[in-house]
Design an enzyme around this catalytic site. Structure first.
Site, short mmCIF file in Angstrom:
data_model
loop_
_atom_site.label_atom_id
_atom_site.label_comp_id
_atom_site.label_asym_id
_atom_site.label_seq_id
_atom_site.Cartn_x
_atom_site.Cartn_y
_atom_site.Cartn_z
N SER A 156 0.87 -1.16 0.00
CA SER A 156 0.00 0.00 0.00
C SER A 156 0.92 1.22 0.00
O SER A 156 2.13 1.08 0.18
CB SER A 156 -0.86 0.02 1.26
OG SER A 156 -0.02 0.23 2.37
N LYS A 157 0.31 2.37 -0.19
CA LYS A 157 1.13 3.59 -0.18
C LYS A 157 1.86 3.68 1.15
O LYS A 157 3.01 4.05 1.22
CB LYS A 157 0.24 4.80 -0.37
CG LYS A 157 -0.26 4.91 -1.78
CD LYS A 157 -0.21 6.36 -2.27
CE LYS A 157 -0.83 6.45 -3.65
NZ LYS A 157 -2.29 6.23 -3.63
N ARG A 158 1.15 3.29 2.22
CA ARG A 158 1.75 3.41 3.55
C ARG A 158 2.97 2.50 3.70
O ARG A 158 3.93 2.84 4.36
CB ARG A 158 0.70 3.06 4.61
CG ARG A 158 0.75 4.00 5.77
CD ARG A 158 -0.44 3.79 6.68
NE ARG A 158 -1.71 4.14 6.05
CZ ARG A 158 -2.88 3.69 6.45
NH1 ARG A 158 -2.97 2.86 7.45
NH2 ARG A 158 -3.99 4.08 5.86
#
Ligand code: GLU
Length: 281
Positions: free
Chosen positions: A253-255
């Site tokens: 994910s972006k995170r």
């Protein structure tokens, strides 16, 4: 050309990343192996998060990956009237109710840490007079599909809900239990049709014979089996592909530091390099 029809259905809420590329490779590989067709569907029903520039970027990234689809593409935001018609049908059959609870109220009613959008909240319609007064005061609400009403409507078919899972290569009918999802939201003000509703409607309308999607959507497919049974929609065969995991073993994910495909492209990587990165031959 065979009658195998599948689709790639990204949401333009950001740039495509490695997880999307993996999904796309699985979709196009399967279509190629079956001599079938790939359709492209832009799932942009969430008007607060989707942006046209991300749609343009998706088309550009797919072209770079040399993945072609049968034109024209289907953009869900052009078809809200069709989803509304489905909502009207379900509502006329007494399957929906207005839920005025806020996300915070729902979260408080669920076990700690549960996602109010995905976890089994069961509500009930308000008494008519209270509902009228809330509507008059302009309170926002979501349309929820009543699990209890759906169970009544389907009778014995409810316990027999199932779909064909072909992930292992051999078709296997598996049972589908939507109960853990509770009364799912099918529409709310800022998203007039939910992912579940628009996705199942479009799979039926577009004659999708095979849905190829990540393992993370396996459980939710039970909700889709329920909608298909209620609406008498034809049911595709499902294949779930493994997710690309980040260094922490969690879904990218972006995170978790996943970058858009264009970052890899700018570094001079080729589509074949990306295939290898996603673990595909
Ligand atoms: N828009 C969904 C996604 O990007 C599609 C998933 C599906 O139905 O295959 O995850």
């Amino acid at each position: 050309m065979s009658d195998f029809v599948t689709r790639f259905a990204p949401s333009p809420t950001g740039y495509l990343h490695l997880g999307h590329a993996a999904s796309a490779f699985h979709v196009w590989d399967a279509a190629r192996a079956a001599g079938g067709t790939v359709l492209l569907r832009i799932e942009d029903i969430d008007r607060t998060r989707c942006r046209p520039e991300y749609e343009a970027a998706i088309l550009e990234d797919l072209a770079w990956l040399r993945l072609d689809w049968q034109k024209p593409l289907r953009r869900q935001s052009d078809h809200f009237d069709e989803y509304q018609a489905v909502l009207d049908t379900l509502r006329a059959r007494g399957l929906l109710y207005r839920c005025f609870r806020t996300r915070r109220e729902i979260a408080a009613a669920l076990p700690a840490g549960a996602d109010p959008d995905e976890t089994g909240f069961i509500g009930r319609p308000l008494p008519e007079a209270e509902e009228r007064s809330r509507l008059a005061r302009g309170h926002a609400f979501a349309w929820r599909l009543s699990l209890a009403a759906a169970r009544d409507a389907l009778g014995p078919r409810f316990a027999g809900l199932s779909y064909v899972d072909e992930s292992s290569g051999t078709p296997r009918r598996v049972s589908a239990d939507p109960a853990p999802f509770g009364d799912v939201v099918l529409a709310r003000k800022e998203t007039p049709a939910s992912y579940h509703l628009a996705c199942c409607h479009d799979d039926a309308l577009q004659g999708i014979t095979h849905v190829i999607r990540g393992e993370d959507i396996r459980e939710m497919t039970a909700v889709h089996a329920l909608l298909q049974a209620l609406m008498d929609w034809p049911q595709p065969v499902y294949r779930f592909h493994p997710l690309v995991l980040g260094p922490d073993g969690k879904k990218l994910s972006k995170r978790s530091g996943d970058r858009g495909l264009r970052a890899y492209r700018d570094e001079g990587m080729t589509p074949d390099d990306l295939r290898r990165l996603t673990g595909l031959p």
